[in-house]
Design an enzyme around this catalytic site. Structure first.
Site, PDB file in Angstrom:
ATOM      1  N   CYS A   6       2.244  -0.953 -12.427  1.00  0.00           N
ATOM      2  CA  CYS A   6       3.592  -1.121 -12.688  1.00  0.00           C
ATOM      3  C   CYS A   6       3.659  -2.164 -13.886  1.00  0.00           C
ATOM      4  O   CYS A   6       4.622  -2.978 -14.140  1.00  0.00           O
ATOM      5  CB  CYS A   6       4.375  -2.098 -11.563  1.00  0.00           C
ATOM      6  SG  CYS A   6       4.554  -0.989 -10.017  1.00  0.00           S
ATOM      7  N   SER A  55       8.182   1.280   1.230  1.00  0.00           N
ATOM      8  CA  SER A  55       8.507   2.242   0.154  1.00  0.00           C
ATOM      9  C   SER A  55       7.838   3.824   0.367  1.00  0.00           C
ATOM     10  O   SER A  55       6.782   4.037   0.934  1.00  0.00           O
ATOM     11  CB  SER A  55       7.821   1.979  -1.183  1.00  0.00           C
ATOM     12  OG  SER A  55       8.009   2.753  -2.293  1.00  0.00           O
ATOM     13  N   THR A  93      11.273  -2.015  -4.961  1.00  0.00           N
ATOM     14  CA  THR A  93      11.688  -2.894  -5.973  1.00  0.00           C
ATOM     15  C   THR A  93      12.893  -3.379  -5.489  1.00  0.00           C
ATOM     16  O   THR A  93      13.379  -4.711  -5.513  1.00  0.00           O
ATOM     17  CB  THR A  93      11.492  -2.596  -7.429  1.00  0.00           C
ATOM     18  OG1 THR A  93      10.206  -2.354  -7.800  1.00  0.00           O
ATOM     19  CG2 THR A  93      12.275  -3.623  -8.291  1.00  0.00           C
ATOM     20  N   ASN A 111      -1.953  -4.844  -3.269  1.00  0.00           N
ATOM     21  CA  ASN A 111      -1.996  -3.393  -3.833  1.00  0.00           C
ATOM     22  C   ASN A 111      -3.200  -3.393  -4.935  1.00  0.00           C
ATOM     23  O   ASN A 111      -3.718  -2.312  -4.901  1.00  0.00           O
ATOM     24  CB  ASN A 111      -0.783  -3.354  -4.630  1.00  0.00           C
ATOM     25  CG  ASN A 111      -0.515  -4.179  -5.694  1.00  0.00           C
ATOM     26  OD1 ASN A 111      -0.362  -5.453  -5.458  1.00  0.00           O
ATOM     27  ND2 ASN A 111      -0.121  -3.940  -6.908  1.00  0.00           N
TER      28      ASN A 111
END
Length: 383
Positions: free
Chosen positions: A323, A198, A72, A150
Site C-alpha cells: 500500500c 476485506s 480501508t 501483514n
C-alpha cells in the site's frame, strides 16, 4: 513464457472459483437491494446470505455486519470519535499500535492531537505495559490493534490486550484482514468490539470489505445520504462484490484447518531452504505467526534488488506492505520493532496461499540461491 509463481498472497489473492461464480450469478440480478419488488428482494437475499456467511466466520451476528468498499473504509468507519458500547462512555481519543496498517495509523476521524501510538517489542508484539500507561493517562479510548501483522505475520495476544483495554473502560478495534481464513478467531472469544475484514485477502474481489460490530456497539456513519446497512453506511450495496465476498469467506472457512496445516509445512520448507543458503534473519520467528508469512533479510541485501531478482526469476514477492504506491521503502513495522535501518532496507516478504505447492517453494528457493550467490560474490569482490 515460463509459468510464474505467485508468493505475494498477503498483498492480494487470486479470485476463488466460488467467488467468481457467485459474482457472475449476481450480475444477472437486475434489482436494487433496497427495492421492494421481486427483483429487489432477489438482490437483497444475495446480500443477506453473504452477510450471514461473514458473520458466521467470525462468530458475530448478521445484523452487526456493515459492508464497505474495502478494508480501508471499514477501518475509517471504525475509528470514529464517540464510538461506544451501549450506554457506556464514548471514546474521546484513539490509541493505535505502531505496526498498524497505514489506514489505521492515519487515525480515521480522530484529530491528530487525540491519537497516541502504542510501542511494540522487538518481536513485533504490543507492549502491554505501555498500553496500560497510555490508557491511564487520559479519558476513555478506542484502541486499535491488528490481529496478525501483514508484514511479519506476528499474531498479537489480543485477549490480553482486550482485558487491559476493557479494564480501563475503553473499546477495542481489531484489524483482522490478514487473519481471516488463515487462523480461527471469533469476535466474542477475542473480546473485541469491532473487527475489520476485506474480501480480496481471502479470494474475493478487490473493493469490498466489512466492519463487524460487537453487540450493542454504536457509531456514527462515515457515508451519509441513505438508510442502507441499517443507517451505518449509505450507498447502494455492491451486490456482485458482496456475493463474491460471502462465497470466498465460506470457501476459506471450510478449508481453514487443513489449509493452515499445509501452509505451515510449506513455510517450514521455505525457511529451512532459505537458511541453508545464507546467514539470514526471519523477523518475528520467536512468536506465533501466520502459517503463510515469512519476512526475512540478509545483511547487505537491498529489498529492491531482491524483489526485482525474484521477479526476473518468475517469482512474485514483495518487500512488505503493498500500500505504498509500488515503492520499495523501509518498513515502518520493522522500524517500530527497533530493527536497524540497514537490515530493514533488505526485508523481503514471501506469503503463501491455498494453491501454493511444494514445487512453487522449490522454484522460489532456486531463485533465492541465485540471488544469494550474487550477493556473496559481491561481498568477496569488495573485500
Amino acid at each position: 513464457m515460463p509459468e510464474r509463481v505467485y508468493l505475494d498472497w498477503n498483498a492480494t489473492t487470486p479470485l476463488r472459483p466460488e467467488a467468481r461464480a457467485a459474482m457472475a450469478a449476481a450480475w444477472d440480478i437486475a434489482g436494487n437491494p433496497s427495492s421492494v419488488h421481486a427483483e429487489g428482494r432477489q438482490a437483497r437475499r444475495v446480500v443477506e446470505d453473504a452477510r450471514a456467511a461473514i458473520a458466521a466466520a467470525v462468530g458475530g451476528r448478521p445484523q452487526d455486519v456493515v459492508f464497505t468498499s474495502g478494508g480501508t473504509e471499514a477501518n475509517a468507519l471504525a475509528l470514529t470519535p464517540g464510538v461506544r458500547h451501549g450506554s457506556g462512555q464514548p471514546a474521546r481519543r484513539l490509541l493505535v499500535s505502531a505496526i498498524e496498517h497505514t489506514s489505521v495509523l492515519s487515525g480515521g476521524r480522530f484529530s491528530p492531537e487525540a491519537i497516541g501510538t502504542i510501542d511494540v517489542t522487538g518481536s513485533g508484539l504490543v507492549d502491554l505495559d505501555h498500553l496500560r500507561r497510555l490508557l491511564a493517562a487520559g479519558p476513555p479510548a478506542l484502541v486499535s490493534v491488528m490481529l496478525a501483522n501483514n508484514e511479519t505475520g506476528a499474531i498479537q495476544p489480543i485477549s490480553e490486550v482486550a482485558d487491559v483495554v476493557h479494564e480501563a473502560g475503553g473499546l477495542l478495534h481489531i484489524d483482522a484482514i490478514q487473519a481471516l481464513g488463515k487462523i480461527p478467531f471469533e469476535i466474542k472469544s477475542l473480546n473485541a468490539d469491532l473487527i475489520t475484514l476485506s474480501a480480496h485477502k481471502i479470494g474475493g474481489p478487490k473493493g469490498v470489505g466489512a466492519l463487524v460490530l460487537g453487540e450493542d456497539v454504536q457509531l456514527e456513519a462515515l457515508l451519509r445520504g441513505g438508510g442502507q446497512e441499517l443507517g451505518r453506511r449509505a450507498g447502494t450495496e455492491n451486490v456482485a462484490g458482496i456475493a463474491a465476498f460471502g462465497a470466498a469467506t465460506s470457501a476459506a472457512m471450510a478449508a481453514l484447518a487443513p489449509n493452515a496445516r499445509r501452509l505451515q509445512s510449506l513455510q517450514e520448507r521455505l525457511e529451512k531452504g532459505l537458511m541453508q543458503t545464507a546467514s539470514m534473519i526471519v523477523f518475528s520467528a520467536d512468536v506465533p505467526r501466520l502459517p503463510n508469512t515469512t519476512l526475512f533479510t540478509v545483511p547487505g541485501l537491498k529489498a529492491e534488488t531482491a524483489v526485482i531478482g525474484f521477479d526476473l526469476g518468475g517469482i512474485a514477492v514483495s518487500s512488505g506492505s503493498a500500500c505504498s504506491s509500488g515503492k520499495v521503502q523501509p518498513s515502518h513495522v520493522l522500524s517500530a520493532m527497533g530493527i536497524a535501518r540497514d537490515l530493514a532496507q533488505g526485508a523481503v516478504r514471501l506469503s503463501l496461499g491455498w494453491s501454493t505447492s511444494e514445487a512453487d517453494i522449490d522454484l522460489a528457493l532456486q531463485a533465492w540461491r541465485k540471488l544469494a550467490d550474487a550477493l556473496l560474490r559481491g561481498r568477496r569482490n569488495t573485500a
